[in-house]
Scaffold this motif. Structure first.
Motif, short mmCIF file in Angstrom:
data_model
loop_
_atom_site.label_atom_id
_atom_site.label_comp_id
_atom_site.label_asym_id
_atom_site.label_seq_id
_atom_site.Cartn_x
_atom_site.Cartn_y
_atom_site.Cartn_z
N GLY A 155 -8.73 -24.15 30.55
CA GLY A 155 -7.89 -23.57 29.51
C GLY A 155 -8.56 -22.31 28.96
O GLY A 155 -9.76 -22.11 29.14
N ASN A 210 -1.88 -23.59 29.05
CA ASN A 210 -3.20 -23.81 28.44
C ASN A 210 -3.84 -22.51 27.96
O ASN A 210 -5.03 -22.48 27.62
N ARG A 251 -4.06 -27.45 22.49
CA ARG A 251 -3.27 -26.89 23.59
C ARG A 251 -4.16 -26.42 24.74
O ARG A 251 -3.83 -26.62 25.91
N ALA A 252 -5.28 -25.79 24.44
CA ALA A 252 -6.15 -25.28 25.50
C ALA A 252 -6.77 -26.41 26.31
O ALA A 252 -6.93 -26.30 27.53
N TRP A 253 -7.11 -27.52 25.66
CA TRP A 253 -7.76 -28.64 26.34
C TRP A 253 -6.77 -29.61 26.96
O TRP A 253 -7.18 -30.49 27.73
N ASP A 254 -5.49 -29.47 26.67
CA ASP A 254 -4.50 -30.43 27.15
C ASP A 254 -4.46 -30.46 28.69
O ASP A 254 -4.04 -29.50 29.34
N CYS A 269 -6.93 -30.27 30.63
CA CYS A 269 -7.98 -29.42 31.20
C CYS A 269 -9.34 -30.10 31.10
O CYS A 269 -9.55 -31.02 30.32
N VAL A 300 -12.86 -25.18 28.77
CA VAL A 300 -12.17 -24.08 28.08
C VAL A 300 -13.07 -22.84 28.10
O VAL A 300 -14.28 -22.94 27.90
#
Length: 421
Positions: free
Chosen positions: A234, A271, A318-321, A323, A326
């Protein structure tokens, strides 16, 4: 008779004055007594380590080792010649070696060891990589001097942060690998060089810290890390500009990196989180791509209404969803233009420095697989304040990861060998 009346009046006046003074003194004494009895419950005791972070930090300093500092001093005396006999401080060598004095020495990043043999970077927790490239600029050039500017002002800092209660020299290892050999007249060849460099460092297990350079490098840096892992990555992208056009001026300029980064098989657009976007420099050509790819966008209005803590929480979610790691890309122009004049596309209305640092700390403490700070243009800077802000973003990110034990977490995603581009 008249004289007697005047005397009586004077006597009466004096008595009244004395009465008034006694009343005032009594009131004053009563007020003093009340103040002494008051308990200011809404104020913490500044000397109680349980109530103020300032005192907690002061107490914590004694628990931080000085082992590497002592080793550095010893080495400095061995290789730099002991100081003259008139020097009372016997830790001072004749030739400057190590951290002090801040105005002397050869400027690597934070005066970290320069690793000339690039095959040795795996011996360090983190590696600084300079990317002196501004071939993707569409307005003011000069970011090719960004790495130099950031390194130069980094001599100002010590490795110890009072509020965090950490010492980077004692609690992690850092090296400077120097600069990527970019090709000023060729964007695509420079991209390959950048991806090569970042992939090599990432594959070694060392945490890559990239000093830009314009933001076009945001694509090849992510591509480099993505090439040595099968895991999903992400991106948290802090900027005033969207940077998600396919092309600009018929090339992959600094307005395009996240169109191409999110085309990578293990970097999904959902992401990608973009924070600070807005103002009068977001091309309409980028907006359609943002909507089509359903990226996550936070404007400065969102930041004001939700607050930094909430925006960071939502961005991380959201970035880690889905994933495994990051990456953080920090464009210095995301900060209010008054504080960062040395950049190619200044835009008023951005983050305040304290907000920016809070955001960086909240994002970084969860762990990163790499980071970059871009768009520092020293020719337009004043008193190195833009370079200083970029430096602070990097060391705050390192400090947050070190303090929360997440430095090195990125190693778990490296499952593919380095293959040259």
């Amino acid at each position: 008779h008249l004289s007697s009346n005047k005397s009586s009046q004077r006597s009466g006046t004096v008595c009244e004055i004395n009465k008034m003074n006694r009343c005032l003194n009594l009131k004053s004494m009563a007020g003093l007594a009340r103040r002494k009895q008051q308990v200011r419950c809404h104020h913490p005791d500044p000397f109680n380590p349980q109530t103020t972070k300032g005192w907690q930090a002061a107490v914590k300093e004694a628990s931080i080792p000085t082992t590497r500092h002592d080793e550095e001093v010893k080495r400095g005396l061995e290789i730099g010649l002991p100081g003259a006999s008139s020097i009372e401080d016997k830790t001072i060598p004749t030739f400057s070696r190590g951290e002090l004095p801040h105005f002397a020495g050869i400027n690597t990043f934070m005066k970290a060891p320069y690793v000339e043999n690039i095959h040795d970077v795996g011996n360090f927790d983190a590696t600084v990589i300079g990317v002196p490239f501004d071939g993707g600029c569409t307005y003011r050039a000069g970011t090719r001097f960004g790495p130099q500017g950031i390194r130069r002002i980094s001599a100002l800092y010590t490795p110890y942060n009072y509020e965090m209660g950490i010492d980077l020299r004692e609690q992690m290892t850092l090296c400077d690998a120097g600069d990527v050999f970019t090709i000023p007249a060729n964007i695509e060849k420079s991209f390959d060089q950048i991806s090569n460099a970042v992939a090599h460092v990432a594959a070694s297990g060392s945490f890559p810290i990239i000093l830009g350079g314009d933001h076009s490098i945001g694509f090849p840096t992510v591509r480099g890390i993505a090439s040595v892992t099968s895991k999903r990555i992400g991106i948290i992208h802090v900027d005033r500009h969207a940077d998600i056009q396919e092309k600009d001026l018929d090339e992959r300029m600094h307005t395009t990196p996240y169109f191409h980064a999110t085309n990578l098989p293990n970097v999904r657009p959902e992401n990608l989180v973009q924070i600070g976007i807005g103002g009068w420099q977001v091309p309409r050509a980028a907006v359609g791509n943002m909507v089509e790819r359903r990226t996550n966008i936070f404007t400065m209005d969102d930041v004001e209404q939700l607050g930094i803590d909430k925006v960071a929480e939502m961005a991380l979610e959201r970035a880690w969803d889905g994933c495994d790691a990051v990456y953080m890309s920090y464009d210095i122009d995301s900060i209010e233009a008054a504080f960062v004049p040395g950049t190619g596309w200044p835009e008023p209305g951005g983050l305040l420095p304290r907000e920016a640092l809070k955001l960086v700390g909240l994002v970084a403490k969860e762990g990163l697989c790499g980071m970059e700070v871009v768009e520092v243009s020293p020719p337009y800077d004043h008193a190195d304040i833009t370079s200083l802000m970029a430096l602070r973003i990097v060391v705050d990110a390192l400090g947050a990861m070190t303090a929360h034990g997440t430095m090195g977490n990125h190693k778990s995603i490296i499952d593919k060998p380095f293959t040259p581009f």
